[in-house]
Write a protein that holds these residues in place. Structure first.
Motif, PDB file in Angstrom:
ATOM      1  N   UNK A   1      -0.074  -6.180  -5.730  1.00  0.00           N
ATOM      2  CA  UNK A   1       0.761  -7.040  -4.887  1.00  0.00           C
ATOM      3  C   UNK A   1       2.232  -6.876  -5.225  1.00  0.00           C
ATOM      4  N   UNK A   2       3.067  -7.258  -4.288  1.00  0.00           N
ATOM      5  CA  UNK A   2       4.504  -7.051  -4.386  1.00  0.00           C
ATOM      6  C   UNK A   2       5.189  -8.400  -4.589  1.00  0.00           C
ATOM      7  N   UNK A   3       5.816  -8.565  -5.728  1.00  0.00           N
ATOM      8  CA  UNK A   3       6.510  -9.812  -6.025  1.00  0.00           C
ATOM      9  C   UNK A   3       7.717  -9.953  -5.083  1.00  0.00           C
ATOM     10  N   UNK A   4       7.913 -11.150  -4.530  1.00  0.00           N
ATOM     11  CA  UNK A   4       8.997 -11.341  -3.548  1.00  0.00           C
ATOM     12  C   UNK A   4      10.377 -11.099  -4.152  1.00  0.00           C
ATOM     13  N   UNK A   5      10.559 -11.409  -5.440  1.00  0.00           N
ATOM     14  CA  UNK A   5      11.855 -11.161  -6.096  1.00  0.00           C
ATOM     15  C   UNK A   5      12.128  -9.658  -6.167  1.00  0.00           C
ATOM     16  N   UNK A   6      11.101  -8.873  -6.506  1.00  0.00           N
ATOM     17  CA  UNK A   6      11.250  -7.413  -6.563  1.00  0.00           C
ATOM     18  C   UNK A   6      11.558  -6.851  -5.179  1.00  0.00           C
ATOM     19  N   UNK A   7      10.875  -7.370  -4.171  1.00  0.00           N
ATOM     20  CA  UNK A   7      11.084  -6.896  -2.806  1.00  0.00           C
ATOM     21  C   UNK A   7      12.493  -7.236  -2.315  1.00  0.00           C
ATOM     22  N   UNK A   8      12.979  -8.436  -2.630  1.00  0.00           N
ATOM     23  CA  UNK A   8      14.354  -8.815  -2.265  1.00  0.00           C
ATOM     24  C   UNK A   8      15.345  -7.844  -2.904  1.00  0.00           C
ATOM     25  N   UNK A   9      15.093  -7.496  -4.168  1.00  0.00           N
ATOM     26  CA  UNK A   9      15.968  -6.579  -4.896  1.00  0.00           C
ATOM     27  C   UNK A   9      16.009  -5.202  -4.228  1.00  0.00           C
ATOM     28  N   UNK A  10      14.839  -4.697  -3.817  1.00  0.00           N
ATOM     29  CA  UNK A  10      14.769  -3.398  -3.130  1.00  0.00           C
ATOM     30  C   UNK A  10      15.584  -3.451  -1.836  1.00  0.00           C
ATOM     31  N   UNK A  11      15.382  -4.503  -1.044  1.00  0.00           N
ATOM     32  CA  UNK A  11      16.109  -4.629   0.229  1.00  0.00           C
ATOM     33  C   UNK A  11      17.617  -4.725  -0.003  1.00  0.00           C
ATOM     34  N   UNK A  12      18.011  -5.459  -1.018  1.00  0.00           N
ATOM     35  CA  UNK A  12      19.420  -5.592  -1.368  1.00  0.00           C
ATOM     36  C   UNK A  12      20.007  -4.230  -1.749  1.00  0.00           C
ATOM     37  N   UNK A  13      19.277  -3.483  -2.563  1.00  0.00           N
ATOM     38  CA  UNK A  13      19.700  -2.145  -2.994  1.00  0.00           C
ATOM     39  C   UNK A  13      19.878  -1.218  -1.790  1.00  0.00           C
ATOM     40  N   UNK A  14      19.027  -1.381  -0.765  1.00  0.00           N
ATOM     41  CA  UNK A  14      19.091  -0.525   0.416  1.00  0.00           C
ATOM     42  C   UNK A  14      20.123  -1.001   1.439  1.00  0.00           C
ATOM     43  N   UNK A  15      20.863  -2.065   1.096  1.00  0.00           N
ATOM     44  CA  UNK A  15      21.954  -2.514   1.954  1.00  0.00           C
ATOM     45  C   UNK A  15      21.577  -3.520   3.022  1.00  0.00           C
ATOM     46  N   UNK A  16      20.380  -4.080   2.948  1.00  0.00           N
ATOM     47  CA  UNK A  16      20.037  -5.159   3.883  1.00  0.00           C
ATOM     48  C   UNK A  16      20.818  -6.407   3.473  1.00  0.00           C
TER      49      UNK A  16
ATOM     50  N   UNK B   1       0.812  -1.225   0.000  1.00  0.00           N
ATOM     51  CA  UNK B   1       0.000   0.000   0.000  1.00  0.00           C
ATOM     52  C   UNK B   1       0.844   1.273   0.000  1.00  0.00           C
ATOM     53  N   UNK B   2       2.153   1.136   0.201  1.00  0.00           N
ATOM     54  CA  UNK B   2       3.026   2.304   0.354  1.00  0.00           C
ATOM     55  C   UNK B   2       3.471   2.821  -1.020  1.00  0.00           C
ATOM     56  N   UNK B   3       3.294   4.120  -1.209  1.00  0.00           N
ATOM     57  CA  UNK B   3       3.642   4.758  -2.481  1.00  0.00           C
ATOM     58  C   UNK B   3       5.149   4.675  -2.759  1.00  0.00           C
ATOM     59  N   UNK B   4       5.960   5.233  -1.841  1.00  0.00           N
ATOM     60  CA  UNK B   4       7.411   5.259  -2.013  1.00  0.00           C
ATOM     61  C   UNK B   4       8.038   4.210  -1.088  1.00  0.00           C
ATOM     62  N   UNK B   5       8.130   2.988  -1.592  1.00  0.00           N
ATOM     63  CA  UNK B   5       8.592   1.854  -0.782  1.00  0.00           C
ATOM     64  C   UNK B   5      10.031   2.047  -0.292  1.00  0.00           C
ATOM     65  N   UNK B   6      10.895   2.581  -1.146  1.00  0.00           N
ATOM     66  CA  UNK B   6      12.302   2.758  -0.756  1.00  0.00           C
ATOM     67  C   UNK B   6      12.431   3.742   0.401  1.00  0.00           C
ATOM     68  N   UNK B   7      11.753   4.880   0.307  1.00  0.00           N
ATOM     69  CA  UNK B   7      11.801   5.890   1.369  1.00  0.00           C
ATOM     70  C   UNK B   7      11.268   5.283   2.676  1.00  0.00           C
ATOM     71  N   UNK B   8      10.180   4.540   2.593  1.00  0.00           N
ATOM     72  CA  UNK B   8       9.556   3.893   3.746  1.00  0.00           C
ATOM     73  C   UNK B   8      10.526   2.902   4.390  1.00  0.00           C
ATOM     74  N   UNK B   9      11.161   2.076   3.561  1.00  0.00           N
ATOM     75  CA  UNK B   9      12.090   1.057   4.074  1.00  0.00           C
ATOM     76  C   UNK B   9      13.375   1.671   4.635  1.00  0.00           C
ATOM     77  N   UNK B  10      13.820   2.793   4.078  1.00  0.00           N
ATOM     78  CA  UNK B  10      14.980   3.499   4.630  1.00  0.00           C
ATOM     79  C   UNK B  10      14.648   3.990   6.041  1.00  0.00           C
TER      80      UNK B  10
END
Length: 189
Positions: free
Chosen positions: A155-170, A115-124
């Motif tokens: 819905x959020x594909x798990x592969x896309x979500x893993x990629x976002x987390x990886x990009x953010x340094x998790x 539901x979050x518009x800017x997922x990267x900003x939210x996860x940071x």
């Protein structure tokens, strides 16, 4: 992108949902332990908050966080009804968690991220809440057609979500299967 309407809060806890997404078992499988300090982000009616409070025990704490005062009101009732003393509810804004940074050992986000518009900003923002070895645990809808949940395109594909987390340094990113409708994702700060 639609946000969950508090008027539908009755849909958040029912026998079918407890069968598809058992709260205590899900939290344990995602690595919640006694003594953890958990931020339940988008806690809703406290579906996971109350079982989490029991798992972390008296040496742990749970922050029940939501942008809806109505939802937090439901959590407050459950806290009193269950005689729980290790939960604090916090009214937040989408990208302002109103919580001191670096104090949380695990952040938990269940069926909110899509539901979050800017997922990267939210996860940071979420990453900043975590202690140095802190973990993030996410539960999301499988990106597949089902009779429950949001439309497939939201819905959020798990592969896309893993990629976002990886990009953010998790790091240490792993997924767990939670029945046919949900997946869990765990990563370290």
């Amino acid at each position: 992108m639609h946000k969950f309407d508090a008027k539908n809060k009755h849909k958040l806890d029912n026998p079918k949902r407890r069968e598809m997404l058992p709260p205590r078992e899900t939290l344990i499988r995602l690595g919640l332990h006694e003594g953890d300090v958990m931020a339940d982000i988008g806690c809703g009616i406290g579906y996971f908050t109350i079982p989490a409070a029991k798992i972390v025990g008296e040496n742990g704490n749970v922050f029940a966080m939501d942008i809806s005062q109505e939802m937090l009101g439901e959590v407050e009732i459950k806290i009193k009804d269950n005689n729980i003393s290790n939960v604090k509810s916090i009214l937040t804004e989408e990208n302002d968690f109103k919580l001191e940074e670096g104090k949380v050992t695990i952040t938990f986000i269940s069926t909110v991220l899509h539901e979050i518009e800017d997922k990267e900003k939210f996860l940071i923002g979420i990453k900043k809440l975590l202690s140095p070895k802190g973990r993030i645990a996410i539960v999301e809808w499988e990106k597949a057609k089902s009779e429950f949940g949001p439309p497939i395109e939201e819905r959020l594909d798990k592969t896309d979500l893993k990629e976002i987390l990886n990009t953010l340094g998790f790091s240490n990113i792993s997924t767990i299967n939670i029945g046919e409708n949900f997946y869990g994702l765990i990563a370290q700060r």
